[in-house]
Structures are given as C-alpha cells and as structure tokens.
Design a protein around this motif. Structure first.
Motif, PDB file in Angstrom:
ATOM      1  N   ARG A 240     -57.814 -58.361  -6.072  1.00 52.81           N
ATOM      2  CA  ARG A 240     -57.546 -57.078  -5.431  1.00 52.81           C
ATOM      3  C   ARG A 240     -56.183 -56.562  -5.850  1.00 52.81           C
ATOM      4  NH1 ARG A 240     -53.936 -58.363  -1.469  1.00 52.81           N
ATOM      5  NH2 ARG A 240     -53.952 -60.526  -0.791  1.00 52.81           N
ATOM      6  N   LEU A 241     -56.021 -55.263  -5.813  1.00 54.96           N
ATOM      7  CA  LEU A 241     -54.717 -54.661  -6.076  1.00 54.96           C
ATOM      8  C   LEU A 241     -53.822 -54.792  -4.858  1.00 54.96           C
ATOM      9  CD1 LEU A 241     -55.714 -51.347  -7.857  1.00 54.96           C
ATOM     10  CD2 LEU A 241     -54.160 -53.040  -8.780  1.00 54.96           C
ATOM     11  N   ARG A 242     -52.530 -54.786  -5.116  1.00 56.79           N
ATOM     12  CA  ARG A 242     -51.597 -54.669  -3.996  1.00 56.79           C
ATOM     13  C   ARG A 242     -50.348 -53.934  -4.461  1.00 56.79           C
ATOM     14  NH1 ARG A 242     -48.860 -60.616  -2.842  1.00 56.79           N
ATOM     15  NH2 ARG A 242     -47.676 -60.740  -4.754  1.00 56.79           N
ATOM     16  N   ALA A 243     -49.689 -53.309  -3.575  1.00 60.86           N
ATOM     17  CA  ALA A 243     -48.517 -52.511  -3.937  1.00 60.86           C
ATOM     18  C   ALA A 243     -47.239 -53.308  -3.889  1.00 60.86           C
ATOM     19  CB  ALA A 243     -48.396 -51.317  -2.986  1.00 60.86           C
ATOM     20  N   ASN A 244     -47.308 -54.569  -3.427  1.00 62.61           N
ATOM     21  CA  ASN A 244     -46.113 -55.400  -3.313  1.00 62.61           C
ATOM     22  C   ASN A 244     -45.848 -56.088  -4.642  1.00 62.61           C
ATOM     23  OD1 ASN A 244     -44.063 -57.063  -2.624  1.00 62.61           O
ATOM     24  ND2 ASN A 244     -45.193 -58.255  -1.105  1.00 62.61           N
ATOM     25  N   TYR A 245     -44.742 -55.772  -5.276  1.00 66.59           N
ATOM     26  CA  TYR A 245     -44.456 -56.310  -6.599  1.00 66.59           C
ATOM     27  C   TYR A 245     -43.459 -57.459  -6.548  1.00 66.59           C
ATOM     28  CZ  TYR A 245     -47.011 -52.504  -8.725  1.00 66.59           C
ATOM     29  OH  TYR A 245     -47.996 -51.638  -9.099  1.00 66.59           O
ATOM     30  N   ASP A 246     -43.534 -58.275  -5.477  1.00 67.70           N
ATOM     31  CA  ASP A 246     -42.665 -59.435  -5.385  1.00 67.70           C
ATOM     32  C   ASP A 246     -42.953 -60.379  -6.546  1.00 67.70           C
ATOM     33  OD1 ASP A 246     -41.610 -58.471  -3.069  1.00 67.70           O
ATOM     34  OD2 ASP A 246     -42.946 -59.632  -1.767  1.00 67.70           O
ATOM     35  N   VAL A 247     -41.911 -61.012  -7.039  1.00 66.67           N
ATOM     36  CA  VAL A 247     -42.065 -61.902  -8.187  1.00 66.67           C
ATOM     37  C   VAL A 247     -42.024 -63.348  -7.716  1.00 66.67           C
ATOM     38  CG1 VAL A 247     -41.144 -62.509 -10.451  1.00 66.67           C
ATOM     39  CG2 VAL A 247     -40.923 -60.177  -9.611  1.00 66.67           C
ATOM     40  N   ASP A 248     -42.845 -64.192  -8.332  1.00 66.85           N
ATOM     41  CA  ASP A 248     -42.916 -65.603  -7.978  1.00 66.85           C
ATOM     42  C   ASP A 248     -41.655 -66.355  -8.380  1.00 66.85           C
ATOM     43  OD1 ASP A 248     -46.117 -65.104  -9.156  1.00 66.85           O
ATOM     44  OD2 ASP A 248     -45.734 -65.624  -7.069  1.00 66.85           O
ATOM     45  N   LEU A 249     -41.538 -67.551  -7.855  1.00 67.39           N
ATOM     46  CA  LEU A 249     -40.476 -68.452  -8.279  1.00 67.39           C
ATOM     47  C   LEU A 249     -40.852 -69.109  -9.601  1.00 67.39           C
ATOM     48  CD1 LEU A 249     -39.693 -70.253  -4.892  1.00 67.39           C
ATOM     49  CD2 LEU A 249     -38.497 -68.307  -5.902  1.00 67.39           C
ATOM     50  N   VAL A 250     -39.830 -69.562 -10.323  1.00 70.36           N
ATOM     51  CA  VAL A 250     -40.060 -70.203 -11.615  1.00 70.36           C
ATOM     52  C   VAL A 250     -40.994 -71.396 -11.476  1.00 70.36           C
ATOM     53  CG1 VAL A 250     -38.939 -71.568 -13.425  1.00 70.36           C
ATOM     54  CG2 VAL A 250     -37.928 -69.404 -12.683  1.00 70.36           C
ATOM     55  N   ARG A 251     -40.821 -72.198 -10.434  1.00 70.72           N
ATOM     56  CA  ARG A 251     -41.638 -73.403 -10.277  1.00 70.72           C
ATOM     57  C   ARG A 251     -43.120 -73.076 -10.100  1.00 70.72           C
ATOM     58  NH1 ARG A 251     -39.415 -75.204  -4.297  1.00 70.72           N
ATOM     59  NH2 ARG A 251     -40.391 -73.539  -3.078  1.00 70.72           N
ATOM     60  N   GLU A 252     -43.422 -71.834  -9.669  1.00 67.63           N
ATOM     61  CA  GLU A 252     -44.812 -71.437  -9.460  1.00 67.63           C
ATOM     62  C   GLU A 252     -45.469 -70.913 -10.724  1.00 67.63           C
ATOM     63  OE1 GLU A 252     -44.790 -70.047  -4.826  1.00 67.63           O
ATOM     64  OE2 GLU A 252     -43.815 -68.719  -6.288  1.00 67.63           O
ATOM     65  N   ILE A 253     -44.686 -70.605 -11.731  1.00 67.04           N
ATOM     66  CA  ILE A 253     -45.254 -70.039 -12.957  1.00 67.04           C
ATOM     67  C   ILE A 253     -45.032 -70.915 -14.173  1.00 67.04           C
ATOM     68  CG2 ILE A 253     -44.918 -67.687 -12.112  1.00 67.04           C
ATOM     69  CD1 ILE A 253     -42.573 -67.493 -14.158  1.00 67.04           C
ATOM     70  N   MET A 254     -44.221 -71.973 -14.037  1.00 68.17           N
ATOM     71  CA  MET A 254     -43.886 -72.803 -15.201  1.00 68.17           C
ATOM     72  C   MET A 254     -45.072 -73.654 -15.625  1.00 68.17           C
ATOM     73  SD  MET A 254     -41.563 -75.830 -13.515  1.00 68.17           S
ATOM     74  CE  MET A 254     -42.333 -77.142 -12.524  1.00 68.17           C
ATOM     75  N   ASN A 255     -45.031 -74.072 -16.869  1.00 74.58           N
ATOM     76  CA  ASN A 255     -45.984 -75.047 -17.396  1.00 74.58           C
ATOM     77  C   ASN A 255     -45.368 -76.425 -17.201  1.00 74.58           C
ATOM     78  OD1 ASN A 255     -47.590 -76.757 -18.881  1.00 74.58           O
ATOM     79  ND2 ASN A 255     -47.843 -75.340 -20.600  1.00 74.58           N
ATOM     80  N   ALA A 256     -45.957 -77.221 -16.307  1.00 74.39           N
ATOM     81  CA  ALA A 256     -45.374 -78.523 -15.982  1.00 74.39           C
ATOM     82  C   ALA A 256     -45.709 -79.595 -17.017  1.00 74.39           C
ATOM     83  CB  ALA A 256     -45.854 -78.980 -14.598  1.00 74.39           C
ATOM     84  N   ASN A 326     -36.190 -73.320  -8.919  1.00 73.64           N
ATOM     85  CA  ASN A 326     -36.218 -72.490  -7.710  1.00 73.64           C
ATOM     86  C   ASN A 326     -35.678 -71.076  -7.937  1.00 73.64           C
ATOM     87  OD1 ASN A 326     -37.318 -74.417  -5.887  1.00 73.64           O
ATOM     88  ND2 ASN A 326     -35.353 -75.488  -5.896  1.00 73.64           N
ATOM     89  N   ALA A 327     -35.367 -70.751  -9.191  1.00 72.52           N
ATOM     90  CA  ALA A 327     -34.913 -69.396  -9.507  1.00 72.52           C
ATOM     91  C   ALA A 327     -36.095 -68.426  -9.455  1.00 72.52           C
ATOM     92  CB  ALA A 327     -34.268 -69.365 -10.886  1.00 72.52           C
ATOM     93  N   GLN A 328     -35.795 -67.133  -9.348  1.00 76.69           N
ATOM     94  CA  GLN A 328     -36.835 -66.121  -9.369  1.00 76.69           C
ATOM     95  C   GLN A 328     -37.383 -65.952 -10.788  1.00 76.69           C
ATOM     96  OE1 GLN A 328     -38.196 -64.241  -6.878  1.00 76.69           O
ATOM     97  NE2 GLN A 328     -37.007 -65.320  -5.317  1.00 76.69           N
ATOM     98  N   ALA A 329     -38.665 -65.704 -10.888  1.00 81.13           N
ATOM     99  CA  ALA A 329     -39.275 -65.471 -12.196  1.00 81.13           C
ATOM    100  C   ALA A 329     -38.635 -64.271 -12.888  1.00 81.13           C
ATOM    101  CB  ALA A 329     -40.779 -65.260 -12.053  1.00 81.13           C
ATOM    102  N   THR A 360     -45.991 -66.065 -21.914  1.00 87.36           N
ATOM    103  CA  THR A 360     -47.308 -66.047 -21.280  1.00 87.36           C
ATOM    104  C   THR A 360     -47.203 -66.375 -19.804  1.00 87.36           C
ATOM    105  OG1 THR A 360     -48.438 -66.637 -23.328  1.00 87.36           O
ATOM    106  CG2 THR A 360     -49.593 -67.104 -21.282  1.00 87.36           C
ATOM    107  N   SER A 361     -46.322 -67.330 -19.447  1.00 87.52           N
ATOM    108  CA  SER A 361     -46.099 -67.653 -18.043  1.00 87.52           C
ATOM    109  C   SER A 361     -45.682 -66.410 -17.269  1.00 87.52           C
ATOM    110  CB  SER A 361     -45.004 -68.716 -17.905  1.00 87.52           C
ATOM    111  OG  SER A 361     -45.281 -69.863 -18.659  1.00 87.52           O
ATOM    112  N   LEU A 362     -44.823 -65.608 -17.895  1.00 86.18           N
ATOM    113  CA  LEU A 362     -44.324 -64.415 -17.226  1.00 86.18           C
ATOM    114  C   LEU A 362     -45.391 -63.346 -17.097  1.00 86.18           C
ATOM    115  CD1 LEU A 362     -40.838 -64.378 -18.941  1.00 86.18           C
ATOM    116  CD2 LEU A 362     -41.328 -64.960 -16.569  1.00 86.18           C
ATOM    117  N   VAL A 363     -46.288 -63.257 -18.102  1.00 90.53           N
ATOM    118  CA  VAL A 363     -47.407 -62.322 -17.993  1.00 90.53           C
ATOM    119  C   VAL A 363     -48.265 -62.684 -16.787  1.00 90.53           C
ATOM    120  CG1 VAL A 363     -49.576 -61.586 -19.074  1.00 90.53           C
ATOM    121  CG2 VAL A 363     -47.490 -61.713 -20.431  1.00 90.53           C
ATOM    122  N   LYS A 364     -48.533 -63.983 -16.626  1.00 90.15           N
ATOM    123  CA  LYS A 364     -49.337 -64.433 -15.491  1.00 90.15           C
ATOM    124  C   LYS A 364     -48.639 -64.102 -14.168  1.00 90.15           C
ATOM    125  CE  LYS A 364     -51.644 -68.228 -17.884  1.00 90.15           C
ATOM    126  NZ  LYS A 364     -51.815 -69.699 -17.983  1.00 90.15           N
TER     127      LYS A 364
END
Length: 378
Positions: A240-256, A326-329, A360-364
């Motif tokens: 679904r679409l949403r208007a909130n453009y909050d950005v994830d934390l690095v740990r949530e988008i990184m390739n572990a 824990n930094a912002q994406a 690519t992580s940032l695109v996601k």
C-alpha cells in the motif's frame, strides 16, 4: 529497434509465450522481469535465434531475424549470460577479440579495440591482456564477458541475469558500469533479471511478465506509482502507499551476509575464498571481528608479485568510511553520494563488522518508506 509481433512459443503442449507484442526503442535499457517460468529468458533468446518462435515475427532494425543466418545474426548482437563462458585456455585479450578475429579484423585493429575496451572499465591493458580467466575474480571475469560482447560495437546487447552469481558489492559496481556503458555508447540493452531492485536501478522500461504474457510495460517510476493490478503490486512486494517518508535505520536495510577475513587468515586460503565467493576485495578484521580495513584484489596481486605473503596481516589494509548500524539510512545515502562510494561497511559501537550497505539496500529502504512496512521480498 526490437519488435515482437504476435510471438508465441510452445514446447510440445507447453505454451510458454502467448501472443507477445513488444516494441523496444533504439537506445533503451529494457528489463524483462517476472516469476520463474514466465517466459522472460525464452523471449530474450528468441531475439538472437537461440530459440525459434512457434508463431509470429521478431524484427531487429526492421529486419526479420528469421530471414538472417543465425551465425551472422549472433555476431551482430552481443550476448552475456550469468555463467560468463570465457575460454579458459585463452588470455583475456584473446577472449575479447574472438568475434573481431572471426570477422577478419587485422591484428593491430583487434589489439587496439581490446585495449580501448579494457580501459573503459578501469582494467589496465598492460596488467590484464596476457592473464587467463582463472587469474581474475568473478567480477573481473564478468567485465571481460561484457567487453567480449561489445567488441564489434553491436547496436544491441542481450544480457541474461549476468550479475546474479556475484556478491552485492561487485554486483553494485557492475550495474553502475553497464549503465554508464549503455549511456556512453548509445546501445540498446535487453536485460533479464528476477531482482526488482536491479530492474528499477537499470531500466528505462520494465517489462513485467506472467505466464508468457506482458502484464505491464512501463518506466520504473510509473510501475511503482501506478501498478497495473494486484499481481504487479504483489510481485514488486509493496502492499500500500503511504505519505510518511520516514527512513529506516541502517541495521534494518544492511546486508548482514558479509564476507570477512581475520588478519591471521592465510594468504592462499583468502585468495581461494575470494574466487569461491566472487568478491573483488577483502574486508579485514582482527580476531575479535573489529574492522581493520579493506584490501582490493589489485593490491593483493601487486604485493604478491613482489614478495611471499603468508597471512593477510602482512598487508596493510586501506581505511574506508564506515557507518554505525543504528544510524539513519538517510545518513548512509548522503555519505555514499557525497563520497562517491560503492558501499559502506556497517559496524557496531565496538567497531565490529555487522554488514554492509549498498545502493540497492538504499533503493529497498526508499521503496519501503514509500510503500509501507508490510512489503514482502519476492
């Protein structure tokens, strides 16, 4: 440039392609994508007649490919696959000049073309021409595979999941390189992938297929903002679409799943592992997993050619920018852009390597912010 006119393809009673109609314009980067068995690779291979259609006509530069000798056709169309297929008994120079040699180019013209191509992807001709494929990393081998396909300046390049077997860092780099080459050379590329993020990054037009049919063909922005039905929404993994453009934390988008070696690791073993994992650099840590730096494959070869190296710790790694998990994406995004980095090493508060962030992580992350947290990966 490439036109599919009512193309159908059956293998026995199995209908793979149904009345496919497409018009890929000259200079476009067209990406075919869809679930396994949707017909994307079959469609690609019909262009250079590796597979013949059951019905319909395919035109390349307004010429019916069925009326062109298949061998002559393939010499005019570049073709790159995931398996690369370099000739192991030939040097890099000999691999790249295969088609020019078949076409009767004089030796000096072939040599000049090889050097020109290698320089285009940052591979020093003096350093690489006389090497063999087994002496290159996976990423370097794939670069040579692309250059071989471009050797006679084909107006059309077909690519079948060419980067699928590579590590994230190398894959990011090669994606950037092929997009730059396509723009600089003005060639048309038809590219097959199963990765929606790769498609969004590379494509001028994304052609999403299902059951041998085109469900939607559109530029990336249109596909993401105006998906044509539930299948498209489900395939790209956005609910679904949403208007909130909050950005994830690095740990949530990184390739572990990041490949690291300790300083005590043997040199020969590390080289072997690099080849197995198709990586172009070593991320070095101490015995506690704390980040020490990065050693690119070029530096490994340069030093190994001068003296005997027993362990990785005998080589001084290069210091590069890192980011806390824990930094912002958004911070990762800004850093990659400002410093023109291919990736960022992710560390924790104790400087231990926890993963890496690529473009690519940032695109996601951006897609997740736009479309919602319930997004599922395909």
């Amino acid at each position: 440039m490439v036109v599919f006119d009512n193309i159908s393809k059956s293998f026995g009673n199995n209908v793979v392609i149904q009345n496919l109609n497409l018009n890929i314009k000259r200079g476009q980067f067209a990406v075919l994508i869809g679930p396994s068995g949707c017909g994307k690779t079959t469609s690609l291979r019909m262009i250079n007649r590796l597979i013949e259609p059951t019905e319909g006509t395919i035109l390349v530069d307004e010429q019916d490919v069925s009326k062109v000798n298949p061998v002559d056709l393939r010499r005019r169309i570049g073709y790159v696959i995931q398996q690369i297929g370099l000739f192991p008994n030939m040097t890099i120079e000999q691999n790249i000049e295969v088609v020019p040699k078949l076409l009767g180019w004089p030796k000096e013209k072939r040599r000049e073309r090889v050097r020109e191509l290698l320089e285009m992807v940052g591979m020093n001709p003096l350093q690489y021409c006389n090497r063999y494929p087994s002496e290159l990393s996976g990423g370097q081998q794939q670069r040579v595979g692309v250059l071989r396909a471009l050797a006679v300046s084909p107006p059309l390049l077909l690519m079948d999941e060419p980067f699928g077997a590579l590590d994230p860092i190398t894959r990011e780099t090669l994606q950037d390189e092929i997009k730059k080459l396509q723009t600089d050379l003005g060639i048309t590329i038809v590219f097959v992938t199963h990765d929606i993020d790769e498609a969004v990054k590379l494509a001028d037009i994304i052609i999403l297929m299902k059951d041998g049919k085109v469900i939607q063909a559109a530029p990336p922005e249109e596909l993401l903002s105006n998906p044509a039905g539930d299948f498209v929404r489900e395939f790209i993994g956005k609910k679904r679409l949403r208007a909130n453009y909050d950005v994830d934390l690095v740990r949530e988008i990184m390739n572990a799943k990041v490949f690291t070696v300790t300083k005590s690791k043997g040199f020969a073993e590390s080289i072997s592992l690099m080849r197995q994992r198709n990586v172009d650099s070593l991320i070095v840590t101490d015995d506690d997993g704390k980040f020490e730096g990065v050693i690119p494959v070029e530096k490994l070869r340069e030093i190994a050619g001068k003296k005997v190296i027993n362990t990785i710790g005998e080589i001084q790694p290069e210091k590069i920018t890192t980011i806390n998990l824990n930094a912002q994406a958004r911070e990762a995004f800004d850093t990659i852009l400002q410093e023109k980095l291919p990736y960022l090493i992710v560390v924790d508060s104790k400087n231990k390597v926890r993963g890496l962030v690529t473009k690519t992580s940032l695109v996601k992350a951006l897609a997740g912010a736009v479309w919602g947290d319930n997004a599922d990966d395909e």
